[in-house]
Design a protein around this motif. Structure first.
Motif, PDB file in Angstrom:
ATOM      1  N   ARG A 179       0.122   5.572  -9.922  1.00 44.49           N
ATOM      2  CA  ARG A 179      -0.140   6.757 -11.042  1.00 44.49           C
ATOM      3  C   ARG A 179       1.055   6.292 -11.931  1.00 44.49           C
ATOM      4  NH1 ARG A 179       1.389  10.106  -6.837  1.00 44.49           N
ATOM      5  NH2 ARG A 179       3.468  11.120  -7.417  1.00 44.49           N
ATOM      6  N   ASP A 180       2.285   5.835 -11.575  1.00 43.47           N
ATOM      7  CA  ASP A 180       3.244   5.600 -12.180  1.00 43.47           C
ATOM      8  C   ASP A 180       3.552   4.380 -12.849  1.00 43.47           C
ATOM      9  OD1 ASP A 180       3.922   8.459 -12.132  1.00 43.47           O
ATOM     10  OD2 ASP A 180       5.633   7.991 -10.383  1.00 43.47           O
ATOM     11  N   VAL A 181       2.509   3.179 -12.502  1.00 41.91           N
ATOM     12  CA  VAL A 181       2.425   1.962 -13.089  1.00 41.91           C
ATOM     13  C   VAL A 181       2.093   2.014 -14.438  1.00 41.91           C
ATOM     14  CG1 VAL A 181       1.826  -0.344 -12.717  1.00 41.91           C
ATOM     15  CG2 VAL A 181       2.313   0.990 -10.583  1.00 41.91           C
ATOM     16  N   LYS A 182       3.155   1.569 -15.356  1.00 34.89           N
ATOM     17  CA  LYS A 182       2.903   1.550 -16.773  1.00 34.89           C
ATOM     18  C   LYS A 182       2.598   0.139 -17.453  1.00 34.89           C
ATOM     19  CE  LYS A 182       4.430   5.894 -16.607  1.00 34.89           C
ATOM     20  NZ  LYS A 182       3.550   6.979 -16.513  1.00 34.89           N
ATOM     21  N   GLU A 183       3.070  -0.711 -16.954  1.00 37.12           N
ATOM     22  CA  GLU A 183       2.978  -2.172 -17.442  1.00 37.12           C
ATOM     23  C   GLU A 183       1.972  -3.047 -16.752  1.00 37.12           C
ATOM     24  OE1 GLU A 183       4.499  -2.642 -20.450  1.00 37.12           O
ATOM     25  OE2 GLU A 183       5.526  -0.857 -20.219  1.00 37.12           O
ATOM     26  N   ARG A 184       1.250  -2.526 -15.776  1.00 39.87           N
ATOM     27  CA  ARG A 184       0.396  -3.545 -15.131  1.00 39.87           C
ATOM     28  C   ARG A 184      -1.003  -2.902 -15.246  1.00 39.87           C
ATOM     29  NH1 ARG A 184       3.544  -6.091 -16.788  1.00 39.87           N
ATOM     30  NH2 ARG A 184       5.298  -7.424 -15.518  1.00 39.87           N
ATOM     31  N   THR A 185      -2.112  -3.589 -15.114  1.00 41.97           N
ATOM     32  CA  THR A 185      -3.570  -2.921 -15.000  1.00 41.97           C
ATOM     33  C   THR A 185      -4.300  -3.670 -14.120  1.00 41.97           C
ATOM     34  OG1 THR A 185      -4.394  -4.269 -16.950  1.00 41.97           O
ATOM     35  CG2 THR A 185      -3.276  -1.933 -17.371  1.00 41.97           C
ATOM     36  N   VAL A 186      -5.369  -3.170 -13.397  1.00 38.46           N
ATOM     37  CA  VAL A 186      -6.263  -3.861 -12.662  1.00 38.46           C
ATOM     38  C   VAL A 186      -6.929  -4.776 -13.287  1.00 38.46           C
ATOM     39  CG1 VAL A 186      -8.495  -3.347 -11.441  1.00 38.46           C
ATOM     40  CG2 VAL A 186      -6.726  -1.816 -11.292  1.00 38.46           C
ATOM     41  N   HIS A 234       7.399  -1.428  -6.868  1.00 38.30           N
ATOM     42  CA  HIS A 234       7.707  -1.353  -8.351  1.00 38.30           C
ATOM     43  C   HIS A 234       7.426  -2.516  -9.022  1.00 38.30           C
ATOM     44  CE1 HIS A 234      10.836   1.393  -6.810  1.00 38.30           C
ATOM     45  NE2 HIS A 234      11.173   0.739  -5.678  1.00 38.30           N
ATOM     46  N   ALA A 235       5.957  -2.420  -9.234  1.00 39.82           N
ATOM     47  CA  ALA A 235       5.426  -3.558  -9.915  1.00 39.82           C
ATOM     48  C   ALA A 235       5.638  -3.890 -11.271  1.00 39.82           C
ATOM     49  CB  ALA A 235       3.961  -3.275  -9.717  1.00 39.82           C
ATOM     50  N   ASP A 236       6.138  -2.948 -11.949  1.00 37.93           N
ATOM     51  CA  ASP A 236       6.439  -3.196 -13.375  1.00 37.93           C
ATOM     52  C   ASP A 236       7.760  -3.968 -13.495  1.00 37.93           C
ATOM     53  OD1 ASP A 236       4.410  -1.603 -14.578  1.00 37.93           O
ATOM     54  OD2 ASP A 236       5.744   0.219 -14.580  1.00 37.93           O
ATOM     55  N   TYR A 237       8.344  -3.988 -12.527  1.00 36.49           N
ATOM     56  CA  TYR A 237       9.809  -4.822 -12.679  1.00 36.49           C
ATOM     57  C   TYR A 237       9.603  -6.002 -11.780  1.00 36.49           C
ATOM     58  CZ  TYR A 237      11.355  -0.826 -15.178  1.00 36.49           C
ATOM     59  OH  TYR A 237      11.603   0.141 -16.104  1.00 36.49           O
ATOM     60  N   SER A 238       8.856  -6.391 -10.752  1.00 40.88           N
ATOM     61  CA  SER A 238       8.568  -7.052  -9.734  1.00 40.88           C
ATOM     62  C   SER A 238       7.447  -8.269  -9.912  1.00 40.88           C
ATOM     63  CB  SER A 238       8.694  -6.637  -8.166  1.00 40.88           C
ATOM     64  OG  SER A 238       9.792  -5.461  -8.201  1.00 40.88           O
ATOM     65  N   THR A 239       6.673  -7.892 -10.867  1.00 44.48           N
ATOM     66  CA  THR A 239       5.956  -9.110 -11.011  1.00 44.48           C
ATOM     67  C   THR A 239       5.635  -9.483 -12.587  1.00 44.48           C
ATOM     68  OG1 THR A 239       4.120  -7.367 -11.960  1.00 44.48           O
ATOM     69  CG2 THR A 239       4.288  -7.692  -9.316  1.00 44.48           C
ATOM     70  N   TYR A 240       5.173 -10.570 -12.748  1.00 45.69           N
ATOM     71  CA  TYR A 240       5.195 -11.272 -14.029  1.00 45.69           C
ATOM     72  C   TYR A 240       3.862 -11.639 -14.291  1.00 45.69           C
ATOM     73  CZ  TYR A 240      10.247 -11.270 -13.114  1.00 45.69           C
ATOM     74  OH  TYR A 240      11.409 -11.047 -13.078  1.00 45.69           O
ATOM     75  N   ILE A 241       3.369 -11.304 -15.639  1.00 46.97           N
ATOM     76  CA  ILE A 241       1.778 -11.605 -15.893  1.00 46.97           C
ATOM     77  C   ILE A 241       1.546 -13.258 -16.077  1.00 46.97           C
ATOM     78  CG2 ILE A 241       0.001 -11.321 -17.744  1.00 46.97           C
ATOM     79  CD1 ILE A 241       1.356  -8.662 -18.203  1.00 46.97           C
ATOM     80  N   PRO A 281      -3.786  -3.035   2.848  1.00 47.09           N
ATOM     81  CA  PRO A 281      -2.874  -2.125   2.456  1.00 47.09           C
ATOM     82  C   PRO A 281      -3.157  -0.909   1.436  1.00 47.09           C
ATOM     83  CG  PRO A 281      -2.857  -4.163   1.176  1.00 47.09           C
ATOM     84  CD  PRO A 281      -3.576  -4.400   2.296  1.00 47.09           C
ATOM     85  N   LYS A 282      -2.184  -0.052   1.419  1.00 48.42           N
ATOM     86  CA  LYS A 282      -2.791   1.217   0.770  1.00 48.42           C
ATOM     87  C   LYS A 282      -1.490   1.374  -0.260  1.00 48.42           C
ATOM     88  CE  LYS A 282      -5.659   3.532   4.309  1.00 48.42           C
ATOM     89  NZ  LYS A 282      -6.881   3.292   3.365  1.00 48.42           N
ATOM     90  N   ILE A 283      -1.646   2.062  -1.270  1.00 46.72           N
ATOM     91  CA  ILE A 283      -0.646   2.720  -2.037  1.00 46.72           C
ATOM     92  C   ILE A 283       0.345   3.672  -1.490  1.00 46.72           C
ATOM     93  CG2 ILE A 283      -0.146   3.717  -4.295  1.00 46.72           C
ATOM     94  CD1 ILE A 283      -1.267   1.168  -5.264  1.00 46.72           C
ATOM     95  N   LEU A 284       1.596   3.280  -1.419  1.00 50.10           N
ATOM     96  CA  LEU A 284       2.345   4.191  -0.605  1.00 50.10           C
ATOM     97  C   LEU A 284       3.289   4.786  -1.712  1.00 50.10           C
ATOM     98  CD1 LEU A 284       3.330   2.154   2.568  1.00 50.10           C
ATOM     99  CD2 LEU A 284       1.569   3.894   2.213  1.00 50.10           C
ATOM    100  N   GLN A 285       3.840   4.284  -2.571  1.00 46.01           N
ATOM    101  CA  GLN A 285       4.583   4.971  -3.571  1.00 46.01           C
ATOM    102  C   GLN A 285       3.850   4.847  -5.051  1.00 46.01           C
ATOM    103  OE1 GLN A 285       7.383   6.708  -2.885  1.00 46.01           O
ATOM    104  NE2 GLN A 285       7.317   6.121  -0.786  1.00 46.01           N
ATOM    105  N   PRO A 286       3.973   5.629  -5.944  1.00 41.62           N
ATOM    106  CA  PRO A 286       3.462   5.623  -7.397  1.00 41.62           C
ATOM    107  C   PRO A 286       3.655   4.455  -8.111  1.00 41.62           C
ATOM    108  CG  PRO A 286       5.212   7.504  -7.341  1.00 41.62           C
ATOM    109  CD  PRO A 286       4.941   6.874  -5.883  1.00 41.62           C
ATOM    110  N   THR A 287       4.797   3.786  -7.563  1.00 37.22           N
ATOM    111  CA  THR A 287       5.086   2.418  -8.602  1.00 37.22           C
ATOM    112  C   THR A 287       4.511   1.253  -7.893  1.00 37.22           C
ATOM    113  OG1 THR A 287       7.226   2.547  -7.359  1.00 37.22           O
ATOM    114  CG2 THR A 287       7.282   3.471  -9.642  1.00 37.22           C
ATOM    115  N   ASP A 288       3.775   1.368  -6.821  1.00 36.38           N
ATOM    116  CA  ASP A 288       3.167   0.364  -6.182  1.00 36.38           C
ATOM    117  C   ASP A 288       1.667  -0.209  -6.973  1.00 36.38           C
ATOM    118  OD1 ASP A 288       4.814   0.651  -4.212  1.00 36.38           O
ATOM    119  OD2 ASP A 288       3.435   1.596  -2.653  1.00 36.38           O
TER     120      ASP A 288
END
Length: 343
Positions: free
Chosen positions: A53-60, A109-116, A2-9
């Motif tokens: 590019r717009d993901v703020k709270e998650r990192t590789v 929407h990874a910042d709001y749809s995932t949990y560390i 899969p590829k990034i489709l939206q900047p919040t992915d």
């Protein structure tokens, strides 16, 4: 891939996933929003390998639990924690977009749809248990108990004790119910309910195992309640027969909470229900309890591993589905799937 489709992915490598009863409903054609050839699956843990590019709270490199519900975190519905009806999300994974039952997945929407997932639980039984926090534990808690107005000392019936029904049972331990009536036709599931009656919080709860092989569950429950019925009835099957039991055993002034994914119509017997002053709730899970449940699992206050009956490699997914579809034969509950295809 899969590829990034939206900047919040983000893109995750799926590490662990599982099969849900809802997936069986999809395969049977009961979910019209899911297109043919869609990769299904809406639960699991993954390692982030790419971020928009717009993901703020998650990192590789982080491991995250993926919620079955996608939330943008900004719309009116999300502001009300009504994430299941997010204007830009809701139940997308494994439904409207490809899901988690594969090697990689795109998570909007990874910042709001995932949990560390904290590193100290990686590759442990605790991490396995956290997979149950994607869907069935919050579904049982939110839709079954909180929407059902749960209070300590209530009587509760669970109609259908497959994995989500068992998850609701596990969650009842936080509310010390007076009595539990668990209804099923599967001997193994009823035996598991008996074992779960030993959970902290259920020590003083009466556990009534209702075997419905003869279709007499209503008669059994009404006899045990002296024809009063049950305070809170949780429907966890998703077929009309489950609803019909619910409406016949809820007490006057009681509550029916629907967890099952229904693909066929059922009849409300208004001629006998209109005067019962009962309440009915139904809908999708929102996920506002996920963070709290994860913390309880990590701290050892809730152990959802009792819901996992098998652990299998992803390369045997077809076999896992066969076992899940024939759960009685294999004594299957939740089957944890581990990615052995790409390491």
């Amino acid at each position: 891939m899969p590829k990034i489709l939206q900047p919040t992915d983000v893109i995750v490598k799926v590490l662990k996933t599982t099969i849900c009863g809802t997936d069986l409903h999809i395969l049977r054609g009961n979910v019209s929003t899911c297109a043919e050839k869609r990769r299904i699956g809406h639960e699991g843990i993954g390692e982030i390998i790419e971020v928009g590019r717009d993901v703020k709270e998650r990192t590789v490199g982080q491991r995250v639990l993926v919620s079955c519900i996608t939330a943008c975190g900004k719309c009116v519905e999300c502001e009300e924690k009504f994430y299941g009806h997010c204007e830009n999300g809701g139940w997308l994974l494994g439904n409207e977009i490809d899901g988690m039952q594969g090697t990689f997945a795109r998570i909007p929407h990874a910042d709001y749809s995932t949990y560390i997932v904290p590193p100290q639980v990686w590759n442990t039984d605790v991490e396995d248990g956290l997979v149950m926090c994607s869907d069935i534990l919050p579904t049982g808690l939110e839709l079954g108990l909180l929407d059902g107005g749960i209070k300590p000392g209530m009587t509760i019936a669970i109609v259908g004790v497959g994995p989500v029904g068992l998850a609701a049972l596990v969650s009842t331990s936080m509310f010390t119910p007076k009595a539990l009536f668990v209804i099923d036709t599967n001997d193994h599931r009823l035996e598991v309910c008996q074992q779960l009656g030993k959970l902290p919080g259920l020590e003083n709860t009466q556990i009534h195992l209702i075997d419905n092989k003869d279709g007499d569950a209503v008669e059994q429950v009404m006899k045990l309640t002296k024809n009063r019925g049950v305070d809170l009835v949780i429907e966890a099957i998703g077929i009309p027969a489950g609803w019909y039991i619910c409406q016949d055993i809820v007490r006057a002034g009681g509550h029916i909470a629907m967890l099952g994914v229904h693909g066929k119509p059922a009849t409300i017997a208004l001629e006998k229900m209109w005067f019962r002053n009962f309440r009915l709730t139904a809908g999708v899970m929102h996920g506002y309890t996920i963070a709290g449940i994860m913390e309880k699992v990590i701290q050892g206050e809730v152990n959802p591993n009792c819901l996992i009956s098998h652990k299998m490699p992803m390369s045997q997914m077809e076999k896992a589905y066969d076992m899940f579809q024939h759960a009685g034969m294999h004594k299957a509950l939740k089957i944890l799937i581990v990615n052995d295809i790409c390491n």
